[in-house]
Design an enzyme around this catalytic site. Sequence first.
Site: not given
Length: 452
Positions: A72, A74, A148
């Site tokens: 997907d 973002d 992260d």
Amino acid sequence: MLKETIKNFVGRLFSSPARGPERLPREKHGIDRRNVSRHAIKVCEVLRHEGFDAYIVGGAVRDLIVGLEPKDFDVATNATPNQIRPLFRRARIIGKRFQLVHVVFGQEIIETSTFRANAAGDEDTDEHGRILRDNLFGSQEEDAARRDFTLNALYYDPINEEVIDYHRGVSDLKKRVVRMIGDPEQRYREDPVRMLRALRFAAKLNGTIDPATREPIARLAPLIENVPASRLFDEILKLLTCGHAMDCLRHLQAVGLHQGLLPLIDLIFEEDGGEQFVELALARTDARVRSGKTISPSFLFAALLWKLVNKRWQELCASGEHSAQALMMAADSVVEEQTRKLAIQRRFQADMREIWFMQARFERANAKAIWRMAEQPRFRAAVDFLQLRAEAREVDSVQAQWWMDLANADDATRGEMIEAYQAQNRGRAPAGAGKRRRGPRRRQARPAPSQA
Ligand code: ATP
Ligand code: MG
């Protein structure tokens, strides 16, 4: 206390880029704009037109650079949710603490969030350092620092086709090295799920975890127990469906992370043929994922836990319990034990049970029952599961194939098949199911139709 302060300081030192971000032109990152969702590009264009910054971020950029198809897309922007929403015809604000906007285009949702900063200050963490609240808007640089891994902190500008890289992520990505941004231990304490993510990205990219990023994992593994069970379920599911599931499980075991997650994994691997069964199941899942097919979480967990269910089922049968009843009891106890750590959603649990229970019915169905079974919504999954068991030499492959053919047939052909079967085996299971089959090592635990 002092130690924590120093750690925080060191962490911030690490996470702030030594110099400004690198801006990489197309030749350096190699993203082909044709592989980018046109809806994600649209969102960026609209925001840009209104004077905001907007970039495609996270997993999509990572996957595009290494030539994988993103799951997907973002978008990250300096516009706030209230500024974003009115710009699109179908957009809704979601989330309570940290709000973001779902911009909807038919089937595709572009998750659009405002640049975020990490919440600083001790009051926002639990006693292990886990962040409980991180809902501050921030700059793009802060947004990059709270992500992260370096390879997950890349921003793609689809308009001038540049990648903005604050933490040398493109270089790490090309080397396939998973490297934490900031001080790894502190970042794992803030969010222990990052340990799982490190393993997943290393497996998915066929890469490695940088030694400093890897080192604390075995030590901090018990922190995973503090993560809410539903979040763990989501992460484990991602891990099992990343296309490299078996690698992930082995890494999990190697660092001891499975203890707090799938404690039954150890038991499953101890079971005769258990490892082989899981391996077969995960190989199928990986193949499906890699060829872009959907996978069913229920099927996956049904397969992971099957050896234990089967073992208990056999034990209960041996102690004189009625077969179907025994299977139900075995399923209940395994699911109950497993979900203490990992919240398998109820709807998935229900499907798992159906898949399992049908395994007993395959063994001793009469014509009427076969018709009934074929109409059940989980019939197809249960037949696939039977195939898996045949592959693992747990049931006869001729029998499994008969059911597969039945599942694939239209009603008229089904009628013929069931009639032929009835004529051949009065009261017995189809095509050789009653035959004892010997596994390669010793007689495998097998469902016990005769005990029914
Ligand atoms: P996937 O391919 O599984 O979707 P992803 O990297 O896109 O991988 P998401 O969970 O969709 O993973 O998260 C999107 C981005 O948000 C990540 O790339 C990362 O930058 C950031 N992110 C997600 N989870 C965390 C986390 N636990 N800690 C820090 N940053 C995170
Ligand atoms: Mg993602």
